[in-house]
Design a protein around this motif. Structure first.
Motif, short mmCIF file in Angstrom:
data_model
loop_
_atom_site.label_atom_id
_atom_site.label_comp_id
_atom_site.label_asym_id
_atom_site.label_seq_id
_atom_site.Cartn_x
_atom_site.Cartn_y
_atom_site.Cartn_z
N UNK A 127 -0.11 5.75 4.16
CA UNK A 127 0.08 6.99 4.90
C UNK A 127 1.52 7.50 4.76
N UNK A 128 2.47 6.57 4.75
CA UNK A 128 3.87 6.96 4.58
C UNK A 128 4.07 7.60 3.19
N UNK A 129 3.44 7.01 2.17
CA UNK A 129 3.53 7.57 0.82
C UNK A 129 2.92 8.97 0.77
N UNK A 130 1.78 9.13 1.48
CA UNK A 130 1.15 10.45 1.54
C UNK A 130 2.06 11.47 2.20
N UNK A 131 2.67 11.08 3.32
CA UNK A 131 3.55 11.99 4.05
C UNK A 131 4.75 12.41 3.22
N UNK A 132 5.34 11.44 2.51
CA UNK A 132 6.52 11.75 1.69
C UNK A 132 6.16 12.69 0.55
N UNK A 133 5.13 12.34 -0.20
CA UNK A 133 4.78 13.14 -1.37
C UNK A 133 4.23 14.52 -0.99
N UNK A 134 3.38 14.57 0.04
CA UNK A 134 2.80 15.86 0.44
C UNK A 134 3.87 16.78 1.03
N UNK A 135 4.76 16.24 1.84
CA UNK A 135 5.81 17.05 2.44
C UNK A 135 6.78 17.58 1.37
N UNK A 136 7.07 16.73 0.34
CA UNK A 136 7.95 17.18 -0.74
C UNK A 136 7.27 18.25 -1.59
N UNK A 178 -5.59 15.65 -2.77
CA UNK A 178 -6.73 15.41 -1.88
C UNK A 178 -7.73 14.44 -2.50
N UNK A 179 -7.86 14.50 -3.83
CA UNK A 179 -8.74 13.55 -4.51
C UNK A 179 -8.18 12.14 -4.37
N UNK A 180 -6.86 12.03 -4.51
CA UNK A 180 -6.20 10.72 -4.40
C UNK A 180 -6.34 10.17 -2.99
N UNK A 181 -6.31 11.05 -1.99
CA UNK A 181 -6.42 10.62 -0.60
C UNK A 181 -7.74 9.87 -0.36
N UNK A 182 -8.78 10.24 -1.10
CA UNK A 182 -10.08 9.59 -0.92
C UNK A 182 -9.99 8.08 -1.19
N UNK A 183 -8.98 7.67 -1.99
CA UNK A 183 -8.83 6.25 -2.30
C UNK A 183 -8.23 5.45 -1.14
N UNK A 184 -7.75 6.17 -0.12
CA UNK A 184 -7.09 5.47 1.00
C UNK A 184 -7.99 5.39 2.24
N UNK A 186 -10.45 4.16 5.08
CA UNK A 186 -10.75 2.89 5.78
C UNK A 186 -9.76 1.78 5.42
N UNK A 187 -8.50 2.15 5.36
CA UNK A 187 -7.45 1.15 5.18
C UNK A 187 -7.29 0.60 3.79
N UNK A 188 -7.96 1.20 2.80
CA UNK A 188 -7.82 0.71 1.43
C UNK A 188 -6.45 1.02 0.87
N UNK A 189 -5.99 0.18 -0.07
CA UNK A 189 -4.70 0.39 -0.72
C UNK A 189 -4.92 0.66 -2.21
N UNK A 190 -4.11 1.57 -2.73
CA UNK A 190 -4.15 1.86 -4.16
C UNK A 190 -2.73 2.23 -4.60
N UNK A 191 -2.01 1.24 -5.07
CA UNK A 191 -0.62 1.45 -5.47
C UNK A 191 -0.52 2.42 -6.65
N UNK A 192 -1.48 2.35 -7.54
CA UNK A 192 -1.48 3.25 -8.69
C UNK A 192 -1.65 4.70 -8.26
N UNK A 193 -2.51 4.94 -7.25
CA UNK A 193 -2.70 6.29 -6.73
C UNK A 193 -1.43 6.80 -6.06
N UNK A 194 -0.73 5.91 -5.36
CA UNK A 194 0.52 6.29 -4.70
C UNK A 194 1.56 6.71 -5.73
N UNK A 195 1.65 5.91 -6.82
CA UNK A 195 2.59 6.25 -7.90
C UNK A 195 2.19 7.57 -8.56
N UNK A 196 0.90 7.80 -8.70
CA UNK A 196 0.40 9.03 -9.31
C UNK A 196 0.82 10.25 -8.49
#
Length: 430
Positions: A127-136, A178-184, A186-196
């Motif tokens: 969620x922190x990664x989402x907030x940083x990237x989306x806000x930027x 938004x497509x990448x968000x689907x990977x997160x 129910x608490x799932x982690x996807x480091x590759x999606x975060x980097x993407x």
């Protein structure tokens, strides 16, 4: 792995903010030093300092370090022609505040999207990664589409095509996020999606900057073409004037002989009257004869023409030209350089309060031609380090064309205002 990802997110955030801040300062102000390494080091130092503070997770302290860092940087490393450090600092601090608001808006929009899509229970790090990237992402688009257009110092308008490209990029980036968000879910982690997501933000940063610069480049290329056409018309005019004056000189040469004959025909008792009559005829004909300031006929006619305009406008002129060889300068460049500089000087002197004057001096120094044009003036407006006319947008100042001509001779043009005195110093390499 989570700590590494958090560090990458914080580093990305600081990098983007630093990049935008230094883009803004480099485009809006003059650099106090010519050493490029100094500015690169300043940007890196600010980014590392902000990164270190950001890792402590104190929001107020993080915002404070940006305010202090930007204020110190713009005060010591940049300046303006009419130097106003308080205004510079205020502008940059307002930009930092606007970027902070954009980031907050981005976080709020993200939470709204997540709620609408029914996505919950996202891992804290993701969620922190989402907030940083989306806000930027929101901050970058708002800066280039809105903030940069409001505070820009260029006459280049944002074209319709540019807005269309901005819209396509934003929609594409938003859908991908938004497509990448689907990977997160129910608490799932996807480091590759975060980097993407970080890569999407970086790509948008440079694509938007490229689109902006390409649009401004096209604008200035079109403007230079228009100025070249103007210079060509001026050159053709003075070329025609050269032929006209050549014919006039031949005619006046014979007229002068007739005047001398009339003087000799008068009796001794009428000698004073005859002299006055002949002198009156000479004075009437004098404006038709170009003054031989130099061995360059185009410059002679141009100076004669401009000097007549100065007299009409009540401007005192003083022209001093040494024995300078100007044969290496193409006639069209003579017209472009001196025509535009003198037109600007006449416009400024005519609108000045008090004494109206223009002083022109052309001399040689080693293998260089030095031109000094000084004139009285009122308040001068500056934009993009160049004086601008009050006549309207894009009018009155042909300095872009002047600079293009000067570049042919590895020359330099220095403009400055000192109170009610404006000075243009021109250096041409022969």
């Amino acid at each position: 792995m989570d700590k590494i990802l958090l560090a990458i997110c914080n580093g990305l955030s600081c990098f983007i903010i630093c990049t935008i801040l230094f883009q803004f300062m480099n485009e809006r102000y003059k650099k106090s030093y010519s050493n490029k390494t100094l500015y690169i080091a300043a940007e890196i130092a600010m980014g590392i300092t902000a990164f270190g503070i950001n890792m402590l997770n104190f929001a107020i302290l993080n915002l404070l370090i940006w305010f202090v860092g930007v204020g110190v940087t713009v005060y010591f490393l940049y300046y303006e022609d009419a130097d106003r450090p308080i205004r510079r600092i205020t502008e940059c601090e307002v930009l930092v505040l606007c970027m902070s608001v954009c980031e907050t808006l981005g976080v709020l929009l993200l939470h709204c999207f997540l709620q609408i899509c029914g996505i919950s229970n996202i891992d804290v790090v993701m969620q922190y990664c989402l907030e940083v990237t989306f806000s930027k992402l929101i901050m970058i688009f708002l800066y280039y589409v809105l903030i940069n257009r409001l505070i820009k110092r260029t006459e280049a308008a944002c074209s319709r095509e540019q807005y269309i490209i901005y819209g396509i990029l934003f929609f594409y980036s938003l859908v991908n996020m938004l497509v990448i968000v689907q990977n997160f879910r129910d608490g799932q982690k996807s480091y590759l999606s975060a980097v993407n997501m970080g890569c999407i933000v970086l790509a948008d940063l440079y694509l938007l900057y490229y689109v902006k610069m390409a649009d401004e480049k096209r604008y200035y290329e079109n403007r230079v073409k228009a100025l070249e056409q103007q210079a060509k018309m001026q050159y053709e005019y003075y070329l025609a004037q050269t032929e006209k004056y050549s014919q006039t000189v031949r005619i006046l040469h014979d007229v002068d002989k007739h005047i001398r004959a009339i003087e000799n025909l008068y009796g001794t008792e009428r000698e004073h009257t005859a002299g006055e009559y002949a002198e009156a005829i000479r004075s009437t004909l004098a404006p038709l004869i170009p003054i031989s300031y130099t061995e360059n006929p185009i410059l002679n006619i141009l100076l004669t023409d401009k000097n007549a305009v100065m007299q009409e406008k009540g401007i005192h002129s003083d022209i001093k030209i040494d024995n300078v060889d100007l044969s290496y300068i193409e006639p069209i460049d003579i017209t472009t350089i001196f025509g535009n500089l003198l037109d600007n000087a006449i416009e400024a002197a005519a609108n000045a309060d008090g004494d109206k004057y223009i002083f022109i001096k052309i001399s040689a120094y080693h293998k260089m031609t030095v031109v000094h044009i000084e004139n009285s003036c009122g308040k001068v407006k500056w934009k993009k380090r160049m004086p601008v006319s009050d006549k309207g947008k894009g009018r009155g100042i042909g300095l872009l064309n002047v600079k293009q001509s000067i570049d042919k001779y590895d020359g330099d043009l220095q403009l400055k205002q000192d109170g009610n005195r404006f000075v243009a110093d021109l250096f041409l390499n022969s």
